[in-house]
Write an enzyme that holds these catalytic residues in place. Structure first.
Site, PDB file in Angstrom:
ATOM      1  N   GLU A 177       1.006  -1.119  -0.596  1.00  0.00           N
ATOM      2  CA  GLU A 177       0.051   0.425  -0.133  1.00  0.00           C
ATOM      3  C   GLU A 177       1.363   1.514  -0.198  1.00  0.00           C
ATOM      4  O   GLU A 177       1.610   1.503   1.328  1.00  0.00           O
ATOM      5  CB  GLU A 177      -1.589   0.299   1.315  1.00  0.00           C
ATOM      6  N   LYS A 219      -2.631  -1.984  -3.320  1.00  0.00           N
ATOM      7  CA  LYS A 219      -4.005  -1.360  -2.069  1.00  0.00           C
ATOM      8  C   LYS A 219      -3.127   0.309  -2.740  1.00  0.00           C
ATOM      9  O   LYS A 219      -2.534   0.741  -1.980  1.00  0.00           O
ATOM     10  CB  LYS A 219      -3.873  -1.089  -1.222  1.00  0.00           C
TER      11      LYS A 219
END
Ligand code: 13P
Length: 341
Positions: A177, A219
């Protein structure tokens, strides 16, 4: 663990019509969320709130995985089942946040570096034993006049790659992420450029560290104009810019992209995901891994009172259902009013 096993978990996490609930708020963040509904952040309140989310009947139809926090993965439902077991009973895969937070980066004012690599191999082994099958590490990139710097982007990319390698070594699917924040007055073009630059750096580092792309998920942030930017953009523009940016830099070997909501309203986050899934020629599953966008209506309905538990679960079920529809590009505004009626 073999790449095929990691790939099979990754593919389950982005199964059509399903996405991830991020319920991995650290102690400080959950305190902020509970404070917003005037509920003190005691261990029991945090537990009771998470139990509402994890035991919502039918959640497993729309939610493939839940990201837990260190405290949460050790907690139980009121009837004595571990949260891990309660999730598994709903066919939901338990995951765990393993980073130790984004801290001020020395010599780089305004920028952050995520910590948590020391002792990570041992912590991952324990989490796997507790039932986690995937993990999350969040890097934070801030936009301002003179930032982000290349140094900050590269340092965060390197940490993400080292984390991903340790996860895959232990048989956990890493969710990578790198969040380029939507805070600020920047235009959507500037957000596009910084997101592209960040993702290029991240995928270069992942290659350096021999990460099996088939056994990970990305992500990313959506590409948006900053919250304070005077020119706000339509859902179609956001969808087009985001997919265009991702296509330039994210290899098709990655099974799926699970977007964060990053401060968008719950409705916006659903609309944007829906608009992306209406675009042609998508090489990956486009899904969600929302925290705030799934939980905001649940917190509002619950208010810390167990008498509101059913209402809160209905709110969660509804939001999860709407995002599930958005996975197919089949979400409509009427779905919101149908619920109100
Ligand atoms: P938001 O969807 O609230 O951005 O949270 C997702 C997340 O897990 C951030 O790390």
């Amino acid at each position: 663990m073999k790449t095929e096993d990691l790939e099979s978990i990754a593919r389950k996490l982005v199964a059509p019509g399903k996405g991830i609930l991020a319920a991995d708020e650290s102690s400080g963040t959950i305190e902020k969320r509970l404070k917003s509904i005037n509920v003190p952040s005691t261990e029991e309140n945090r537990r009771a709130y998470r139990e509402i989310l994890f035991t919502t009947k039918g959640a497993g139809d729309f939610i493939s995985g839940v990201i837990l926090f260190d405290e949460t993965i050790r907690q139980k439902t009121q009837d004595g089942r571990t949260f891990v077991k309660a999730l598994e009973e709903q066919r939901i895969i338990p995951g765990i946040k393993v980073d130790k937070g984004a801290k001020a980066m020395a010599n780089f004012p305004g920028e952050k570096i995520t910590e948590g690599l020391d002792g990570l191999r041992e912590r991952i082994a324990e989490y796997r034993q507790l039932g986690a099958r995937f993990a999350k590490w969040r890097a934070v990139i801030t936009i301002d006049e003179k930032i982000p710097t290349r140094t900050c982007i590269q340092a965060n990319a390197e940490a993400l790659a080292r984390y991903a390698a340790l996860c895959q070594e232990a048989g956990l699917v890493p969710i990578v992420e790198p969040e380029v924040l939507m805070d600020g007055a920047h235009t959507i073009q500037r957000h596009f450029e910084v997101t592209e630059q960040t993702l290029r750096s991240v995928f270069a580092a992942l290659a350096e560290h021999h990460i099996a792309l088939e056994g990970m998920l990305l992500k990313p942030n959506m590409v948006l104009s900053g919250k304070e930017c005077p020119q706000q953009t339509s859902a179609q523009e956001v969808a087009k810019a985001t997919v265009r940016c991702m296509k330039r830099v994210v290899p098709a070997a990655v099974p799926g992209l699970v977007f964060l909501s990053g401060g968008q309203s719950d409705l916006q986050a659903t609309e944007h995901l829906n608009a992306m899934n209406q675009l042609p020629d998508l090489p990956w599953q486009l899904s969600f891994s929302y925290g705030r966008a799934l939980q905001a209506p649940v917190l509002k309905a619950w208010k810390g009172d167990s008498a509101n538990a059913t209402k809160a679960q209905q709110a969660f079920h509804h939001r999860a259902m709407c995002n599930s529809k958005a996975r197919f590009g089949k979400y409509t505004e009427e779905m919101e009013t149908a619920k109100a009626a």
